[in-house]
Scaffold this active site. Structure first.
Site, PDB file in Angstrom:
ATOM      1  CG  ASP A  56      -2.259   0.831   0.897  1.00  0.00           C
ATOM      2  OD1 ASP A  56      -2.104   1.767   0.086  1.00  0.00           O
ATOM      3  OD2 ASP A  56      -3.141   0.951   1.681  1.00  0.00           O
TER       4      ASP A  56
HETATM    5  C1  BGC Z   1      -4.893   3.229   0.032  1.00  0.00           C
HETATM    6  C2  BGC Z   1      -4.950   2.470  -0.925  1.00  0.00           C
HETATM    7  C3  BGC Z   1      -4.842   3.268  -2.345  1.00  0.00           C
HETATM    8  C4  BGC Z   1      -3.479   3.808  -2.307  1.00  0.00           C
HETATM    9  C5  BGC Z   1      -3.285   4.514  -3.834  1.00  0.00           C
HETATM   10  C6  BGC Z   1      -3.857   4.142   0.085  1.00  0.00           C
HETATM   11  O1  BGC Z   1      -3.543   5.379   1.033  1.00  0.00           O
HETATM   12  O2  BGC Z   1      -5.005   2.843   1.327  1.00  0.00           O
HETATM   13  O3  BGC Z   1      -6.122   1.842  -1.007  1.00  0.00           O
HETATM   14  O4  BGC Z   1      -4.936   2.203  -3.273  1.00  0.00           O
HETATM   15  O5  BGC Z   1      -3.576   4.942  -1.360  1.00  0.00           O
HETATM   16  O6  BGC Z   1      -4.114   5.479  -3.769  1.00  0.00           O
END
Ligand code: BGC
Length: 740
Positions: free
Chosen positions: A260
């Protein structure tokens, strides 16, 4: 001479083809991966393991190997952002179709629609040049406070598994990878980077992992995203238990593990514990000529460790293989098409899925469907607020979004046009306000939601108007602002915000013909429920939300959505909230899942003192269904065999409608405690008025199993089981007993 040059030509071409096996789209992917790997330097291999911008990772320019473009996800394609910043880039050709957020998709209980959803979404990703969609999310609904439940598929591992598989297949059929998230145990947003989950193996395997396993083994997901939280003291993005032992060794995952954004924390663990692609490690990327990306845990520090002999080339090659495999499946997939954006097909799909997701919770005196000749008063901010805006990373920039008010106005205006005597009308009153709009990531549609009237004035204006109307449609709920269904924050209470409860009570006192439409991705308290004849659960239903809602309210679509989670009466009725702060949101960074396997209806079934407002699987229709007595093909089931359960279902009303026939299994005696019953199959069928269909469920051994932590295996114990047929977890229509 001529012949010799021909021979030479043939030999040389063959050599060139074999020399560039990795570029040959006809060659098996594993051969292409090995060929590419053999040509790459250590530096090149390390380079493909981490980001080069907010959402892209590099390929190998020297060899013509493309990089990867990622995008959120999960219910529409995110607008283009700046190279190094979250803010949008200001493109004018990146407005998408917003599909219903995933609680809505799950509420359709329609696996064909999940496939359609993935396919349409993938086409938009293709058009935008994206290789990986960051979604779908299948974290289990443990508490209604979780700010991201709207991005997930509810409380039941079986339902989530059934819905995630076709989504992944529909999406990947385009040559666009799914990145199933957030693996695993990311069931709250409070302290999301810091909490460590303490959970039994049984709850892990029975409740929290099945949807991921299904996405990997049945859906064939090409990538998976590690979550922010910790498990057994290790961050999930480089967690030996989750990534090595379970994902790779037990499930045989051959895709890439993506962190993530900012979920990676140290090189040693990232190298050893199965992280392949690192994204979003906190850096602004711009202050030192983009060199920040070289400082990622899987960048220069990894390279340095390799040179020193601290890490091995075997470790490097394993990761590079996983990433190359993802590249050949997506960005260098020569079979893929060009995709399309906001096509007529996408709009229709979005409308159909949205309409089928809407759940009719209550309909006393058949107040619904409404007549288009009624004088309708619409009250509530959610009738006019854009719901594709807000919520965090899943926020979208849409080509259009039909608001509920617009949908209702259009419906009545069309009827008035077609039927000259039709005198339907719509008025609107705001009723309450949530305050000024919050702009996230510079997405500003210039929506003007300013309000100068006082709270009291708003309420009394709405009540005055309610007295004049034939029917009042209140449209409220949550709204994707922080703490109201939004990433990085949980809700702070179970009740509706902004004084909506008082407003609903006052409206109900002014006009008994009131329909409450709750727009949210979570259950909410409904203290006024007995005073209101009709209640509808709508979700964040995307571009077509207003049309879909109007289709249901006016009966063009007979509602067939079913709740993917239990609506409890009070927050305390949720098992996660039985154990004080240790159970949620944690103490000293430790959260204890003492609710264990008893999540949602599994808890409501067990605790007789808990009666849900609306049970899991609940949803009404404008017609009625009658169930015959279920019949079993045999009373005894051989260990490796099956029994078949058949049940007749008849549409006893006057409209065509869809029913979701649910099969629950109960183990009558077991060496370990088991839930009273568990969903093991369902079928959504359509019936004409008076029509009967026989629904058939084949019950197999795996549907009787539980996870035995001592044996670390799934086991079915011989003995008696009930096969229970229900219209919801709280509405049982018949059962039969058989013996394994
Ligand atoms: C979120 C993800 C997301 C990623 C990219 C993170 O903060 O938890 O779900 O895909 O950011 O935007």
């Amino acid at each position: 001479m001529k012949r010799l040059s021909l021979l030479l030509f043939v030999v040389m071409s063959a050599a060139m083809i074999s020399a560039q096996l990795y570029l040959n789209p006809q060659a098996p992917i594993e051969d292409r991966v090995e060929d590419a790997l053999a040509r790459m330097t250590r530096q090149e291999k390390v380079a493909i393991l981490h980001a080069q911008s907010k959402f892209s990772s590099p390929g190998v320019a020297r060899l013509g190997i493309r990089g990867l473009w990622m995008t959120d996800g999960p219910h529409g394609i995110r607008p283009e952002v700046m190279w190094d910043e979250w803010n949008q880039a200001g493109w004018t050709n990146d407005s998408c179709t917003a599909f219903p957020a995933l609680t809505g998709l799950a509420a359709t209980w329609n696996t064909d629609l999940a496939f359609l959803y993935g396919k349409m979404l993938g086409e938009e990703a293709l058009y935008r040049g994206k290789d990986v969609v960051l979604g779908p999310g299948v974290n289990i609904y443990r508490t209604p406070l979780n700010g991201r439940n709207f991005e997930y598929m509810g409380e039941d591992p079986y339902l989530a598994s059934q819905m995630v598989v076709p989504y992944v297949q529909g999406l990947q059929g385009n040559g666009v990878a799914a990145c199933v998230k957030h693996y695993a145990l990311n069931n709250q947003e409070v302290n999301r980077h810091g909490y460590n989950v303490n959970v039994s193996d049984r709850a892990l395997y029975e409740i929290y992992l099945p949807a991921y396993k299904a996405a990997v083994q049945q859906g064939g997901a090409w990538s998976i995203m590690g979550s922010y939280n910790l498990y057994k003291g290790e961050h999930a993005c480089h967690n030996k238990y989750l990534l090595r032992d379970i994902l790779r060794d037990e499930w045989g995952f051959d895709g890439a593990v993506v962190s993530d954004w900012g979920g990676a924390h140290n090189t040693d663990e990232a190298v050893a514990n199965g992280l392949d692609l690192e994204f979003g490690t906190w850096t602004n990327g711009t202050t030192s000529n983009n060199k920040e990306y070289d400082n990622y845990f899987l960048a220069d520090p990894f390279l340095a460790g390799l040179q020193e002999g601290k890490y091995t080339d075997e470790q490097l090659n394993e990761k590079a293989r996983n990433v190359l495999r993802l590249i050949f499946r997506t960005s260098m997939n020569s079979q893929k098409g060009f995709g399309s954006m906001v096509s007529a097909e996408h709009r229709l799909a979005a409308r159909r899925i949205a309409a089928e997701s809407i759940v009719l919770l209550k309909n006393e005196g058949a107040l619904l469907p409404l007549s288009t000749s009624a004088k309708v008063l619409v009250v509530g901010e959610n009738a006019i607020k854009m719901m594709t805006v807000g919520g965090g990373s899943s926020q979208l920039k849409v080509k259009y979004e039909v608001s509920p008010l617009q949908g209702i106005e259009d419906k009545i205006a069309n009827a008035n046009k077609i039927l000259p005597d039709n005198k339907g009308g719509v008025k609107y009153e705001r009723g309450y306000t949530s305050g000024p709009n919050i702009i996230q990531d510079a997405i500003d549609f210039g929506e003007k939601l300013d309000e100068t009237r006082s709270e009291q004035q708003l309420l009394s204006d709405a009540v005055t108007a309610a007295k004049e109307a034939d029917v009042v449609v209140f449209i409220g709920g949550l709204n994707k602002k922080p703490h109201q269904d939004c990433e990085d924050s949980d809700r702070e209470s179970y009740g509706l915000p902004y004084g909506q409860d008082q407003l609903i009570e006052a409206l109900a006192a002014a006009n008994k013909n009131i329909v409450v439409v709750n727009v949210s991705g979570n259950a909410v308290a409904m203290p006024w429920l007995r005073k209101v004849p009709a209640v509808v659960q709508a979700w964040y239903n995307g571009s077509e939300s207003g049309n879909a809602l109007a289709d249901v309210l006016f009966g063009d679509v007979n509602p067939s959505g079913r709740l993917p989670f239990t609506f409890m009466q009070r927050l305390e009725d949720y098992p996660a909230h039985q154990y004080g702060a240790e159970g949620y949101p944690g103490v000293d960074n430790q959260v204890y899942y003492k609710d264990d396997i008893f999540v949602g209806y599994r808890y409501a079934d067990k605790e007789k003192k808990v009666t849900p407002l609306f049970p899991f699987g609940h949803g009404l229709s404008y017609t009625t269904f009658e169930y015959g007595k279920p019949q079993l093909s045999a009373k005894n089931m051989p260990a490796n065999g099956s029994v078949t359960l058949r049940v007749d279902v008849t549409n006893t009303g006057l409209r065509v409608g869809r029913e979701v026939v649910q099969l629950y299994i109960a183990d009558k005696k077991s060496s370990l405690p088991r839930p009273v019953k568990e969903l093991k199959a369902f079928q959504k069928i359509q019936l004409q008025p008076g029509e009967t269909k026989t629904v058939e469920f084949v019950i197999t051994n795996s549907m009787l199993q539980f996870f035995d932590p001592d044996k670390h295996a799934w086991v079915a114990e011989p003995g008696e089981f009930d096969a229970i047929v229900g219209a919801s977890a709280g509405d049982i229509r018949g059962k039969q007993t058989f013996r394994l």
